[in-house]
Design a protein around this motif. Sequence first.
Motif, PDB file in Angstrom:
ATOM      1  N   VAL A 302      88.010 -12.585 -61.436  1.00 36.15           N
ATOM      2  CA  VAL A 302      88.766 -13.741 -61.932  1.00 36.15           C
ATOM      3  C   VAL A 302      88.266 -14.170 -63.305  1.00 36.15           C
ATOM      4  O   VAL A 302      89.056 -14.562 -64.169  1.00 36.15           O
ATOM      5  CB  VAL A 302      88.699 -14.897 -60.917  1.00 36.15           C
ATOM      6  CG1 VAL A 302      89.436 -16.120 -61.449  1.00 36.15           C
ATOM      7  CG2 VAL A 302      89.289 -14.460 -59.586  1.00 36.15           C
ATOM      8  N   ASN A 303      86.968 -14.056 -63.517  1.00 37.32           N
ATOM      9  CA  ASN A 303      86.414 -14.394 -64.825  1.00 37.32           C
ATOM     10  C   ASN A 303      87.050 -13.523 -65.909  1.00 37.32           C
ATOM     11  O   ASN A 303      87.389 -14.005 -66.993  1.00 37.32           O
ATOM     12  CB  ASN A 303      84.897 -14.207 -64.810  1.00 37.32           C
ATOM     13  CG  ASN A 303      84.266 -14.575 -66.143  1.00 37.32           C
ATOM     14  OD1 ASN A 303      84.082 -13.720 -67.006  1.00 37.32           O
ATOM     15  ND2 ASN A 303      83.947 -15.845 -66.310  1.00 37.32           N
ATOM     16  N   ALA A 304      87.245 -12.254 -65.595  1.00 40.89           N
ATOM     17  CA  ALA A 304      87.883 -11.352 -66.565  1.00 40.89           C
ATOM     18  C   ALA A 304      89.366 -11.664 -66.723  1.00 40.89           C
ATOM     19  O   ALA A 304      89.916 -11.602 -67.823  1.00 40.89           O
ATOM     20  CB  ALA A 304      87.689  -9.906 -66.121  1.00 40.89           C
ATOM     21  N   LEU A 305      90.040 -12.018 -65.612  1.00 45.11           N
ATOM     22  CA  LEU A 305      91.462 -12.341 -65.678  1.00 45.11           C
ATOM     23  C   LEU A 305      91.726 -13.533 -66.592  1.00 45.11           C
ATOM     24  O   LEU A 305      92.764 -13.610 -67.251  1.00 45.11           O
ATOM     25  CB  LEU A 305      92.003 -12.660 -64.282  1.00 45.11           C
ATOM     26  CG  LEU A 305      92.321 -11.490 -63.351  1.00 45.11           C
ATOM     27  CD1 LEU A 305      92.662 -12.000 -61.978  1.00 45.11           C
ATOM     28  CD2 LEU A 305      93.473 -10.665 -63.907  1.00 45.11           C
ATOM     29  N   LEU A 306      90.788 -14.477 -66.593  1.00 44.68           N
ATOM     30  CA  LEU A 306      90.939 -15.644 -67.462  1.00 44.68           C
ATOM     31  C   LEU A 306      91.020 -15.236 -68.934  1.00 44.68           C
ATOM     32  O   LEU A 306      91.617 -15.927 -69.743  1.00 44.68           O
ATOM     33  CB  LEU A 306      89.778 -16.613 -67.251  1.00 44.68           C
ATOM     34  CG  LEU A 306      89.818 -17.447 -65.957  1.00 44.68           C
ATOM     35  CD1 LEU A 306      88.488 -18.126 -65.718  1.00 44.68           C
ATOM     36  CD2 LEU A 306      90.945 -18.474 -66.033  1.00 44.68           C
ATOM     37  N   LEU A 338      88.347 -22.641 -61.611  1.00 39.32           N
ATOM     38  CA  LEU A 338      88.956 -22.990 -62.888  1.00 39.32           C
ATOM     39  C   LEU A 338      90.368 -22.415 -62.992  1.00 39.32           C
ATOM     40  O   LEU A 338      91.286 -23.069 -63.481  1.00 39.32           O
ATOM     41  CB  LEU A 338      88.092 -22.477 -64.048  1.00 39.32           C
ATOM     42  CG  LEU A 338      86.696 -23.091 -64.174  1.00 39.32           C
ATOM     43  CD1 LEU A 338      85.938 -22.447 -65.333  1.00 39.32           C
ATOM     44  CD2 LEU A 338      86.770 -24.594 -64.361  1.00 39.32           C
ATOM     45  N   TYR A 339      90.545 -21.163 -62.541  1.00 34.68           N
ATOM     46  CA  TYR A 339      91.866 -20.534 -62.590  1.00 34.68           C
ATOM     47  C   TYR A 339      92.844 -21.292 -61.697  1.00 34.68           C
ATOM     48  O   TYR A 339      93.981 -21.570 -62.089  1.00 34.68           O
ATOM     49  CB  TYR A 339      91.768 -19.076 -62.154  1.00 34.68           C
ATOM     50  CG  TYR A 339      93.014 -18.274 -62.458  1.00 34.68           C
ATOM     51  CD1 TYR A 339      93.058 -17.414 -63.541  1.00 34.68           C
ATOM     52  CD2 TYR A 339      94.152 -18.397 -61.671  1.00 34.68           C
ATOM     53  CE1 TYR A 339      94.202 -16.675 -63.832  1.00 34.68           C
ATOM     54  CE2 TYR A 339      95.301 -17.679 -61.955  1.00 34.68           C
ATOM     55  CZ  TYR A 339      95.315 -16.814 -63.030  1.00 34.68           C
ATOM     56  OH  TYR A 339      96.453 -16.098 -63.315  1.00 34.68           O
ATOM     57  N   LYS A 340      92.380 -21.612 -60.466  1.00 28.86           N
ATOM     58  CA  LYS A 340      93.254 -22.323 -59.530  1.00 28.86           C
ATOM     59  C   LYS A 340      93.614 -23.700 -60.064  1.00 28.86           C
ATOM     60  O   LYS A 340      94.757 -24.145 -59.945  1.00 28.86           O
ATOM     61  CB  LYS A 340      92.555 -22.442 -58.171  1.00 28.86           C
ATOM     62  CG  LYS A 340      93.511 -22.731 -57.030  1.00 28.86           C
ATOM     63  CD  LYS A 340      94.386 -21.518 -56.757  1.00 28.86           C
ATOM     64  CE  LYS A 340      95.382 -21.772 -55.645  1.00 28.86           C
ATOM     65  NZ  LYS A 340      96.237 -20.603 -55.411  1.00 28.86           N
ATOM     66  N   ALA A 341      92.642 -24.385 -60.658  1.00 26.65           N
ATOM     67  CA  ALA A 341      92.905 -25.705 -61.233  1.00 26.65           C
ATOM     68  C   ALA A 341      93.945 -25.607 -62.350  1.00 26.65           C
ATOM     69  O   ALA A 341      94.855 -26.437 -62.456  1.00 26.65           O
ATOM     70  CB  ALA A 341      91.608 -26.314 -61.754  1.00 26.65           C
ATOM     71  N   ARG A 342      93.813 -24.588 -63.179  1.00 25.14           N
ATOM     72  CA  ARG A 342      94.782 -24.381 -64.266  1.00 25.14           C
ATOM     73  C   ARG A 342      96.169 -24.113 -63.691  1.00 25.14           C
ATOM     74  O   ARG A 342      97.169 -24.651 -64.177  1.00 25.14           O
ATOM     75  CB  ARG A 342      94.326 -23.212 -65.137  1.00 25.14           C
ATOM     76  CG  ARG A 342      95.281 -22.897 -66.284  1.00 25.14           C
ATOM     77  CD  ARG A 342      94.910 -21.573 -66.958  1.00 25.14           C
ATOM     78  NE  ARG A 342      93.600 -21.623 -67.588  1.00 25.14           N
ATOM     79  CZ  ARG A 342      93.021 -20.560 -68.150  1.00 25.14           C
ATOM     80  NH1 ARG A 342      93.654 -19.387 -68.133  1.00 25.14           N
ATOM     81  NH2 ARG A 342      91.833 -20.657 -68.691  1.00 25.14           N
ATOM     82  N   GLU A 343      96.231 -23.302 -62.661  1.00 25.53           N
ATOM     83  CA  GLU A 343      97.505 -22.971 -62.022  1.00 25.53           C
ATOM     84  C   GLU A 343      98.187 -24.223 -61.461  1.00 25.53           C
ATOM     85  O   GLU A 343      99.414 -24.357 -61.503  1.00 25.53           O
ATOM     86  CB  GLU A 343      97.237 -21.962 -60.901  1.00 25.53           C
ATOM     87  CG  GLU A 343      98.449 -21.464 -60.167  1.00 25.53           C
ATOM     88  CD  GLU A 343      98.059 -20.500 -59.062  1.00 25.53           C
ATOM     89  OE1 GLU A 343      98.184 -20.885 -57.884  1.00 25.53           O
ATOM     90  OE2 GLU A 343      97.615 -19.387 -59.369  1.00 25.53           O
ATOM     91  N   LEU A 344      97.376 -25.158 -60.926  1.00 24.69           N
ATOM     92  CA  LEU A 344      97.913 -26.366 -60.304  1.00 24.69           C
ATOM     93  C   LEU A 344      97.993 -27.552 -61.264  1.00 24.69           C
ATOM     94  O   LEU A 344      98.354 -28.657 -60.852  1.00 24.69           O
ATOM     95  CB  LEU A 344      97.040 -26.746 -59.100  1.00 24.69           C
ATOM     96  CG  LEU A 344      96.953 -25.706 -57.977  1.00 24.69           C
ATOM     97  CD1 LEU A 344      95.929 -26.124 -56.939  1.00 24.69           C
ATOM     98  CD2 LEU A 344      98.311 -25.491 -57.329  1.00 24.69           C
ATOM     99  N   ASN A 345      97.622 -27.306 -62.523  1.00 26.38           N
ATOM    100  CA  ASN A 345      97.619 -28.376 -63.527  1.00 26.38           C
ATOM    101  C   ASN A 345      96.689 -29.517 -63.146  1.00 26.38           C
ATOM    102  O   ASN A 345      97.008 -30.697 -63.332  1.00 26.38           O
ATOM    103  CB  ASN A 345      99.038 -28.908 -63.762  1.00 26.38           C
ATOM    104  CG  ASN A 345      99.956 -27.872 -64.389  1.00 26.38           C
ATOM    105  OD1 ASN A 345      99.568 -27.185 -65.326  1.00 26.38           O
ATOM    106  ND2 ASN A 345     101.167 -27.761 -63.861  1.00 26.38           N
ATOM    107  N   ILE A 346      95.538 -29.153 -62.583  1.00 30.37           N
ATOM    108  CA  ILE A 346      94.507 -30.134 -62.271  1.00 30.37           C
ATOM    109  C   ILE A 346      93.519 -30.157 -63.431  1.00 30.37           C
ATOM    110  O   ILE A 346      92.942 -29.127 -63.780  1.00 30.37           O
ATOM    111  CB  ILE A 346      93.779 -29.793 -60.953  1.00 30.37           C
ATOM    112  CG1 ILE A 346      94.778 -29.771 -59.791  1.00 30.37           C
ATOM    113  CG2 ILE A 346      92.655 -30.780 -60.688  1.00 30.37           C
ATOM    114  CD1 ILE A 346      94.163 -29.328 -58.473  1.00 30.37           C
ATOM    115  N   ASP A 347      93.319 -31.310 -64.008  1.00 26.61           N
ATOM    116  CA  ASP A 347      92.442 -31.450 -65.176  1.00 26.61           C
ATOM    117  C   ASP A 347      91.003 -31.649 -64.704  1.00 26.61           C
ATOM    118  O   ASP A 347      90.656 -32.679 -64.142  1.00 26.61           O
ATOM    119  CB  ASP A 347      92.891 -32.637 -66.026  1.00 26.61           C
ATOM    120  CG  ASP A 347      92.072 -32.772 -67.305  1.00 26.61           C
ATOM    121  OD1 ASP A 347      91.488 -31.756 -67.724  1.00 26.61           O
ATOM    122  OD2 ASP A 347      92.012 -33.882 -67.857  1.00 26.61           O
TER     123      ASP A 347
END
Length: 521
Positions: A302-306, A338-347
Amino acid sequence: MDVLIYDTTLRDGAQGEGLSFSLDDKLKIVEKLDYLGIAYIEGGWPGSNPKDLEFFNQVRNLDLKHARITAFGSTRKPGIGVKQDANLQALQQAGVATVTIFGKAWDFHVLRALETTLEENLNMIRESISYLKEQGMEVFFDAEHFFDGYKNNANYALQVLQAAQEVGAGYLVLCDTNGGTLSWEIEEIIKEVQKYSRVPLGIHAHNDSASAVGNSLIAVRQGCSQVQGTINGYGERCGNADLCSIIPNLELKMDKRVLPPGNLKRLAEVSHYISEIANMPHHNNQPFVGYGAFAHKGGIHVNALLKDSLTYEHIDPEEVGNHRRVLVSELSGLSNLLYKARELNIDINNYDHETRRVIKQIKEMESQGLQFEGADASLELFLRKAFGQYEDFFQLKNLKLIIEKNEDSPITAEAMVKLTIGEKTFHTAAEGDGPVNALDNSLRKAITEVYPEIGEMHLSDYKVRVLNGNEGTAARVRVLIESADQKSKWSTVGVSENIIEASWQAIVDSINYLLFKKQIT
């Protein structure tokens, strides 16, 4: 089209264990395959059963945009004329412009299964194709057991193709009927066949050696321009070549046009739709179209996917109508969150103490069996609540269950729920087929007055997994609930030593998730 896709889900696919399509099912599948842009759809064998005969009567009424419907059957039987053969007469009466007939290409089958001579088998092929051609039909010839036949007696297998070719077969389809031929054998044999064939070649591969998709792609590389297969690889024994893998490989990896422009994005939708019609589970890790085909769990991945999705994905999932998923679990690192938060628009702050606390809490919960990777809705609610961006829509004050069993009657269940919504208290009771159903009914009854939209949802799946079976009836259980409305599905989870408590957790999450989504849309 560079390669014609010939779908045989409704005939060869329907021979798979556990599959049975109703007439209505078959017509719905035809419309969906046409929506995808399939060139040929094999509707069935009209000589084998009344349902297939009726299918060919009704399919004429469909307004198809791309597909041609084909009927399937065999050559005439040994020792009788074509006009006396019931199978050939049924093909003629099916009312289609294209038929596919199969004939034996393996001398062993001719002698043992048909119990006739090699010359009579060639006559059966010639006469059957000639007869159907005389009726004005396009005829494809499936050379059954061709690769086994070629390996056993190459000269006779080629004579079979020659017999079909000389009387006007539109395609010679090479069949690996037993599914035991490996890719390098397919390659070498097709190279030899090309020396003798003046008719376009096709491939029909079975998956008994887990080689059907690869064999089909190799065949295209060697010049075959028709590929037969089934959606999701359905079929007898180990299944047929899976068109849901063949089609994207041809278009995206081999630069072959097989669907109308833009239609590849419909592939995942069609795959899932047909699995629903078939009432078969859709395999989570099915390439290209599976729900987990682009799911990422390891923190390093996931770190690389970011940074760039190409680091761990061979194509953009949107190209086949799928989507990327990042799983948050005990194997997660900060990158997953961090990826999941970005996907859900959680700041959230990438590296603050609160973020690391949430990761630690998730890992502790999963160590107790609360598996979030199969319950995205529960995970989203947990994350939003952890970062102060969500509150439950109702609060439980009291719950009672009454289970009653009389000697001559089944167990009955009644649930009484007391809860608050804002300043208002609701106290309701409801019966159910069991304690979980009673809980669900009572909860819905309590909150419907304030939130009537819950009437749109229903429970579509309920699974219980025992986590530590050595504890016997005191074992911890995980309950996974799938809920749905007219537009979407979502999954929630609960874990407890008490199956009622675990079910309650999952039910509450399911309802809260629906209400939250309604609130923000």
